[in-house]
Design a protein around this motif. Structure first.
Motif, PDB file in Angstrom:
ATOM      1  N   TRP A 142     -31.540  48.052 -70.872  1.00 15.12           N
ATOM      2  CA  TRP A 142     -32.666  47.125 -70.575  1.00 15.12           C
ATOM      3  C   TRP A 142     -33.055  47.143 -68.978  1.00 15.12           C
ATOM      4  CZ3 TRP A 142     -35.724  43.179 -72.530  1.00 15.12           C
ATOM      5  CH2 TRP A 142     -36.195  42.046 -71.823  1.00 15.12           C
ATOM      6  N   ILE A 143     -34.306  47.256 -68.936  1.00 11.51           N
ATOM      7  CA  ILE A 143     -34.987  47.197 -67.205  1.00 11.51           C
ATOM      8  C   ILE A 143     -35.909  46.268 -67.327  1.00 11.51           C
ATOM      9  CG2 ILE A 143     -35.818  48.638 -65.722  1.00 11.51           C
ATOM     10  CD1 ILE A 143     -34.719  51.070 -66.844  1.00 11.51           C
ATOM     11  N   ASP A 144     -35.931  45.103 -66.146  1.00  8.33           N
ATOM     12  CA  ASP A 144     -37.003  44.287 -65.831  1.00  8.33           C
ATOM     13  C   ASP A 144     -37.372  44.800 -64.374  1.00  8.33           C
ATOM     14  OD1 ASP A 144     -38.201  42.113 -65.298  1.00  8.33           O
ATOM     15  OD2 ASP A 144     -37.382  40.811 -66.559  1.00  8.33           O
ATOM     16  N   THR A 145     -38.426  44.781 -64.155  1.00  7.54           N
ATOM     17  CA  THR A 145     -38.825  45.024 -62.555  1.00  7.54           C
ATOM     18  C   THR A 145     -38.537  43.951 -61.870  1.00  7.54           C
ATOM     19  OG1 THR A 145     -41.110  44.551 -63.182  1.00  7.54           O
ATOM     20  CG2 THR A 145     -40.663  46.908 -63.095  1.00  7.54           C
ATOM     21  N   GLU A 146     -38.444  42.796 -62.281  1.00  7.95           N
ATOM     22  CA  GLU A 146     -38.201  41.553 -61.453  1.00  7.95           C
ATOM     23  C   GLU A 146     -36.775  41.453 -60.916  1.00  7.95           C
ATOM     24  OE1 GLU A 146     -40.445  39.316 -60.504  1.00  7.95           O
ATOM     25  OE2 GLU A 146     -41.782  40.717 -61.266  1.00  7.95           O
ATOM     26  N   ALA A 147     -35.811  42.301 -61.771  1.00  8.74           N
ATOM     27  CA  ALA A 147     -34.468  42.351 -61.533  1.00  8.74           C
ATOM     28  C   ALA A 147     -33.999  43.578 -60.503  1.00  8.74           C
ATOM     29  CB  ALA A 147     -33.717  42.434 -62.777  1.00  8.74           C
ATOM     30  N   THR A 148     -35.010  44.328 -60.458  1.00 10.60           N
ATOM     31  CA  THR A 148     -34.804  45.716 -59.922  1.00 10.60           C
ATOM     32  C   THR A 148     -35.214  45.924 -58.432  1.00 10.60           C
ATOM     33  OG1 THR A 148     -36.763  46.720 -60.483  1.00 10.60           O
ATOM     34  CG2 THR A 148     -34.933  47.146 -61.466  1.00 10.60           C
TER      35      THR A 148
END
Length: 148
Positions: A142-148
């Motif tokens: 799972w990848i979320d740009t808000e978390a990277t």
């Protein structure tokens, strides 16, 4: 933007019984544009995914990227990745981008991934799609740009 990536031996997506996109060894990428997302976030996500070292090297370690294995990608729009399950039992999707923005950002993401040298096919935005895959590993991230 959000993505759920699955390392696959193969994957395909059908609309009305016809295959509209497929991949061999590589990634099935389920993508959701969120409210406020931009082309820059779509590019950031594509760049990140293209460089993730999640394929096995000769020693059996996850050490190779999609580009390194000369793999390909199947990108499928998936607005349900925006699901909010914090209240009640019926998920809400109000944080997903509006359909026109979601389609534009989905297409931009896929085009940018292809511009990085990754052979890329897509599903059909907004269609009732049937996705088939053979998950390799399984490896699901799972990848979320808000978390990277």
């Amino acid at each position: 933007m959000r993505a759920l990536i699955q390392r696959v031996s193969e994957a395909s997506v059908q609309v009305d019984g016809q295959i509209v996109g497929q991949t061999g060894r590589g990634l099935l990428i389920l993508v959701c544009a969120m409210q406020g997302d931009t082309e820059a976030k779509a590019e950031t996500l594509a760049n990140k995914i293209s460089k993730l070292r999640i394929f096995q090297d000769d020693a059996g370690k996850m050490n190779l990227s999609l580009a390194a294995i000369e793999g390909s990608a199947l990108v499928v729009s998936q607005f349900t990745l925006a699901a909010d399950t914090s209240r009640g039992n019926r998920p809400g999707f109000s944080t997903a981008a509006a359909p026109a923005d979601g389609d534009r950002l989905y297409q931009h993401f896929a085009a940018h991934l292809a511009s990085l040298g990754i052979p890329t096919e897509t599903g059909r935005f907004g269609a009732d799609m049937k996705v088939s895959l053979i998950n390799d590993g399984p490896v699901t991230i799972w990848i979320d740009t808000e978390a990277t």
